[in-house]
Design a protein around this motif. Structure first.
Motif, PDB file in Angstrom:
ATOM      1  N   THR A 162     -53.449  88.464  36.179  1.00 54.73           N
ATOM      2  CA  THR A 162     -54.014  88.832  34.873  1.00 54.73           C
ATOM      3  C   THR A 162     -53.296  90.047  34.327  1.00 54.73           C
ATOM      4  O   THR A 162     -52.685  90.823  35.090  1.00 54.73           O
ATOM      5  CB  THR A 162     -55.525  89.149  34.981  1.00 54.73           C
ATOM      6  OG1 THR A 162     -55.711  90.268  35.860  1.00 54.73           O
ATOM      7  CG2 THR A 162     -56.297  87.946  35.502  1.00 54.73           C
ATOM      8  N   VAL A 163     -53.380  90.229  33.006  1.00 53.38           N
ATOM      9  CA  VAL A 163     -52.842  91.413  32.335  1.00 53.38           C
ATOM     10  C   VAL A 163     -53.948  91.981  31.447  1.00 53.38           C
ATOM     11  O   VAL A 163     -54.458  91.287  30.565  1.00 53.38           O
ATOM     12  CB  VAL A 163     -51.604  91.067  31.474  1.00 53.38           C
ATOM     13  CG1 VAL A 163     -51.098  92.332  30.766  1.00 53.38           C
ATOM     14  CG2 VAL A 163     -50.509  90.462  32.322  1.00 53.38           C
ATOM     15  N   THR A 164     -54.351  93.215  31.714  1.00 58.02           N
ATOM     16  CA  THR A 164     -55.417  93.851  30.938  1.00 58.02           C
ATOM     17  C   THR A 164     -54.977  95.236  30.495  1.00 58.02           C
ATOM     18  O   THR A 164     -53.950  95.755  30.946  1.00 58.02           O
ATOM     19  CB  THR A 164     -56.708  93.956  31.767  1.00 58.02           C
ATOM     20  OG1 THR A 164     -56.447  94.730  32.956  1.00 58.02           O
ATOM     21  CG2 THR A 164     -57.223  92.586  32.147  1.00 58.02           C
ATOM     22  N   LYS A 165     -55.787  95.803  29.628  1.00 57.02           N
ATOM     23  CA  LYS A 165     -55.550  97.161  29.153  1.00 57.02           C
ATOM     24  C   LYS A 165     -56.783  97.998  29.499  1.00 57.02           C
ATOM     25  O   LYS A 165     -57.890  97.693  29.061  1.00 57.02           O
ATOM     26  CB  LYS A 165     -55.310  97.161  27.643  1.00 57.02           C
ATOM     27  CG  LYS A 165     -54.885  98.509  27.076  1.00 57.02           C
ATOM     28  CD  LYS A 165     -54.802  98.471  25.556  1.00 57.02           C
ATOM     29  CE  LYS A 165     -53.776  97.474  25.083  1.00 57.02           C
ATOM     30  NZ  LYS A 165     -53.629  97.504  23.603  1.00 57.02           N
ATOM     31  N   GLU A 166     -56.602  99.018  30.317  1.00 56.11           N
ATOM     32  CA  GLU A 166     -57.707  99.879  30.755  1.00 56.11           C
ATOM     33  C   GLU A 166     -57.387 101.320  30.417  1.00 56.11           C
ATOM     34  O   GLU A 166     -56.453 101.907  30.980  1.00 56.11           O
ATOM     35  CB  GLU A 166     -57.943  99.722  32.258  1.00 56.11           C
ATOM     36  CG  GLU A 166     -58.367  98.314  32.669  1.00 56.11           C
ATOM     37  CD  GLU A 166     -58.586  98.196  34.159  1.00 56.11           C
ATOM     38  OE1 GLU A 166     -58.475  99.235  34.855  1.00 56.11           O
ATOM     39  OE2 GLU A 166     -58.865  97.071  34.628  1.00 56.11           O
ATOM     40  N   LYS A 167     -58.161 101.874  29.476  1.00 58.38           N
ATOM     41  CA  LYS A 167     -57.960 103.238  29.008  1.00 58.38           C
ATOM     42  C   LYS A 167     -56.513 103.427  28.556  1.00 58.38           C
ATOM     43  O   LYS A 167     -56.080 102.820  27.608  1.00 58.38           O
ATOM     44  CB  LYS A 167     -58.356 104.237  30.100  1.00 58.38           C
ATOM     45  CG  LYS A 167     -59.828 104.191  30.462  1.00 58.38           C
ATOM     46  CD  LYS A 167     -60.186 105.216  31.508  1.00 58.38           C
ATOM     47  CE  LYS A 167     -61.678 105.166  31.856  1.00 58.38           C
ATOM     48  NZ  LYS A 167     -62.041 106.138  32.894  1.00 58.38           N
ATOM     49  N   ALA A 168     -55.759 104.279  29.229  1.00 61.93           N
ATOM     50  CA  ALA A 168     -54.386 104.576  28.797  1.00 61.93           C
ATOM     51  C   ALA A 168     -53.366 103.881  29.675  1.00 61.93           C
ATOM     52  O   ALA A 168     -52.225 104.335  29.782  1.00 61.93           O
ATOM     53  CB  ALA A 168     -54.145 106.083  28.807  1.00 61.93           C
ATOM     54  N   GLU A 169     -53.760 102.769  30.312  1.00 63.33           N
ATOM     55  CA  GLU A 169     -52.851 102.076  31.224  1.00 63.33           C
ATOM     56  C   GLU A 169     -52.861 100.574  30.953  1.00 63.33           C
ATOM     57  O   GLU A 169     -53.893  99.998  30.586  1.00 63.33           O
ATOM     58  CB  GLU A 169     -53.243 102.319  32.681  1.00 63.33           C
ATOM     59  CG  GLU A 169     -53.022 103.744  33.158  1.00 63.33           C
ATOM     60  CD  GLU A 169     -53.410 103.911  34.609  1.00 63.33           C
ATOM     61  OE1 GLU A 169     -52.702 104.632  35.342  1.00 63.33           O
ATOM     62  OE2 GLU A 169     -54.441 103.321  35.023  1.00 63.33           O
ATOM     63  N   ALA A 170     -51.691  99.980  31.139  1.00 67.09           N
ATOM     64  CA  ALA A 170     -51.586  98.520  31.179  1.00 67.09           C
ATOM     65  C   ALA A 170     -51.621  98.109  32.650  1.00 67.09           C
ATOM     66  O   ALA A 170     -50.900  98.680  33.480  1.00 67.09           O
ATOM     67  CB  ALA A 170     -50.294  98.059  30.522  1.00 67.09           C
ATOM     68  N   VAL A 171     -52.469  97.120  32.978  1.00 70.81           N
ATOM     69  CA  VAL A 171     -52.691  96.738  34.375  1.00 70.81           C
ATOM     70  C   VAL A 171     -52.294  95.280  34.576  1.00 70.81           C
ATOM     71  O   VAL A 171     -52.866  94.377  33.957  1.00 70.81           O
ATOM     72  CB  VAL A 171     -54.165  96.948  34.780  1.00 70.81           C
ATOM     73  CG1 VAL A 171     -54.355  96.582  36.256  1.00 70.81           C
ATOM     74  CG2 VAL A 171     -54.604  98.375  34.510  1.00 70.81           C
ATOM     75  N   ILE A 172     -51.287  95.087  35.429  1.00 71.77           N
ATOM     76  CA  ILE A 172     -50.911  93.741  35.868  1.00 71.77           C
ATOM     77  C   ILE A 172     -51.529  93.558  37.245  1.00 71.77           C
ATOM     78  O   ILE A 172     -51.123  94.213  38.216  1.00 71.77           O
ATOM     79  CB  ILE A 172     -49.384  93.575  35.913  1.00 71.77           C
ATOM     80  CG1 ILE A 172     -48.766  93.876  34.552  1.00 71.77           C
ATOM     81  CG2 ILE A 172     -49.015  92.180  36.386  1.00 71.77           C
ATOM     82  CD1 ILE A 172     -47.250  93.900  34.562  1.00 71.77           C
ATOM     83  N   ARG A 173     -52.512  92.660  37.335  1.00 71.74           N
ATOM     84  CA  ARG A 173     -53.308  92.545  38.562  1.00 71.74           C
ATOM     85  C   ARG A 173     -53.068  91.182  39.214  1.00 71.74           C
ATOM     86  O   ARG A 173     -53.194  90.138  38.554  1.00 71.74           O
ATOM     87  CB  ARG A 173     -54.778  92.752  38.242  1.00 71.74           C
ATOM     88  CG  ARG A 173     -55.702  92.711  39.451  1.00 71.74           C
ATOM     89  CD  ARG A 173     -57.142  92.952  39.056  1.00 71.74           C
ATOM     90  NE  ARG A 173     -57.379  94.327  38.631  1.00 71.74           N
ATOM     91  CZ  ARG A 173     -57.647  94.679  37.382  1.00 71.74           C
ATOM     92  NH1 ARG A 173     -57.692  93.759  36.428  1.00 71.74           N
ATOM     93  NH2 ARG A 173     -57.870  95.943  37.066  1.00 71.74           N
ATOM     94  N   VAL A 174     -52.734  91.202  40.505  1.00 72.07           N
ATOM     95  CA  VAL A 174     -52.556  89.986  41.302  1.00 72.07           C
ATOM     96  C   VAL A 174     -53.639  89.990  42.371  1.00 72.07           C
ATOM     97  O   VAL A 174     -53.677  90.895  43.229  1.00 72.07           O
ATOM     98  CB  VAL A 174     -51.148  89.930  41.946  1.00 72.07           C
ATOM     99  CG1 VAL A 174     -51.013  88.664  42.775  1.00 72.07           C
ATOM    100  CG2 VAL A 174     -50.066  89.982  40.878  1.00 72.07           C
TER     101      VAL A 174
END
Length: 458
Positions: A377-389
């Protein structure tokens, strides 16, 4: 309290100097005020002594005792006599004046039998005498705080001689001049120190920015290098850093040359060996040999990539992370691997797409190898872009997570790619994340499995 203190060298130095100057000026002001008070007291004591000593010259030709004119209160500067001391219970005795006045009179040959020096508040009965000849002074300064009485009985005399002196309000000129002097000193000294500190801290700030930029990209070369400036100590520091930077660049260049040579020298015979095994008639044996060669080649690629991650050659370009991640997932789907693309958000960042794709691929491969599948998944959390596996495997013991991100560390002590490979995938993914100013975070999921996150700052 700490958050209100300045954090820069210049701010801390200015604050320290300001506090030291404040303490020094406070001590100096206290000493100056004490000296002024002593001068005033000595002046009053000498004035009283002068009037008392001059009383003999003011006696009548028959030696009669002095008395004030009938019906009038004696003037401040006049002497009076009394058969007893005029001090009452409500008067404030002044021992310092008594001791000082006794010392002065004794030095002038006047033997003091008894002495009383006391202070009495200025009242209306003294106003007429005070006003006589002092209207201008009254306008300028106002009436005094109190009157200082000195009652002295000398040896052989029955009556007391009484002298008086004004105890006026302390004039504010001294404090005003001291305040102006302090402000002037602050302005001159703090301004001078600020200029000196700026001359020191400005090149240090430039050097700090250069170090930060060089640590993120050692390929900067001589562009943006800080020229030696400022005091000799700062110049020496900058020159030493420039020399160290040049040495690091030279070592990295040597490393790249060496890695290129290693890659060429190893891959060439591996390619030749791959051609030769085609002559092996046994299909199973040929497949095993080809798999071994492929493992060696993949491990060599991982090692060379990890060594080169600090000096990437491809440029930074704006990239849509969701599309990049989707392309990686499609690669695994084309190979029939159980990988699915979860919820994604559109996030555009300037990254090195080739390297970031490599990091996502490594994390996904690990999830497939250890858990049999992965969700990306690819999400946006606060001031970070998060690529989560994420996966649904056994996870990693909490105390082993940090060790697993080090090169050549893995749960299975073997280096067989069928059971986990050489242990470079996570280390390479972490290095790539840090290369982009981000981080790799591994956590065990509450419902089971592992979550590997590449967090990049927006």
């Amino acid at each position: 309290m700490k958050r209100f203190l300045p954090r820069s060298l210049q701010g801390q130095m200015l604050l320290a100097v300001a506090l030291a100057l404040l303490v020094a000026q406070g001590i100096g002001a206290g000493l100056a005020m004490r000296a002024q008070a002593e001068r005033e007291h000595n002046s009053i004591a000498h004035a009283l002594a002068f009037r008392l000593i001059g009383s003999r010259m003011l006696r009548g030709p028959d030696g009669d005792e002095l008395h004030p004119p009938r019906g009038r209160h004696p003037r401040i500067a006049q002497l009076a006599t009394s058969p007893r001391s005029p001090m009452t219970a409500g008067d404030a005795e002044r021992p310092w004046f008594e001791a000082r006045l006794t010392e002065i009179l004794n030095d002038q040959g006047v033997e003091v039998a008894e002495i009383n020096v006391f202070e009495r508040d200025f009242d209306e009965t003294m106003m007429a005498d005070f006003m006589q000849g002092r209207r201008g002074r009254m306008r300028d300064r106002g009436p005094p705080d109190s009157i200082l009485f000195a009652a002295v009985r000398v040896n052989g005399a029955q009556d007391w001689l009484i002298a008086r002196a004004l105890h006026e309000k302390r004039e504010p000129y001294f404090m005003r001049s001291l305040l102006l002097q302090t402000l002037l000193i602050y302005a001159v000294l703090m301004g001078t120190i600020a200029l000196i500190l700026r001359r020191i801290t400005k090149p240090l700030a430039q050097l700090t920015r250069r170090v930060e930029a060089f640590s993120g990209n050692p390929t900067l070369g001589v562009d943006g290098r800080v020229e030696p400036q400022g005091p000799v100590d700062t110049r020496s520091l900058i020159a030493a850093h420039n020399a160290m930077e040049s040495r690091i660049v030279a070592l990295l260049d040597e490393k790249d040359v060496m890695l290129g040579a290693i890659g060429h020298d190893l891959k060439t015979p591996l390619a030749a060996l791959r051609v030769r095994i085609e002559s092996v008639e046994d299909d199973d044996e040929r497949a095993k040999m080809a798999g071994t060669i492929e493992d060696i080649t993949s491990t060599l690629d991982d090692i060379l990539s990890l060594a080169r991650v600090g000096r990437p050659s491809d440029p930074i370009e704006p990239t849509e992370l969701a599309a990049l991640t989707a392309s990686v997932v499609e690669e695994f789907e084309d190979m029939g691997q159980p990988v699915e693309l979860g919820d994604t958000h559109r996030v555009v960042l300037s990254v090195r797409a080739t390297w970031l794709r490599r990091a996502i691929r490594n994390l996904t491969s690990n999830a497939i190898r250890y858990a049999g599948g992965a969700s990306v998944t690819v999400t946006k959390e606060k001031a970070e872009a998060v690529i989560r596996v994420t996966d649904e495997g056994p996870g990693i013991p909490v105390h082993e997570i940090a060790r697993m991100m080090e090169p050549f560390e893995r749960g299975d002590p073997s280096r067989n790619r069928g059971t986990g490979g050489a242990g470079i995938g996570l280390a390479l993914a972490r290095a790539i994340a840090e290369q982009h100013g981000g981080r790799l975070v591994l956590t065990n999921r509450p419902q089971g499995g592992l979550s590997a996150e590449i967090r990049l700052p927006l």
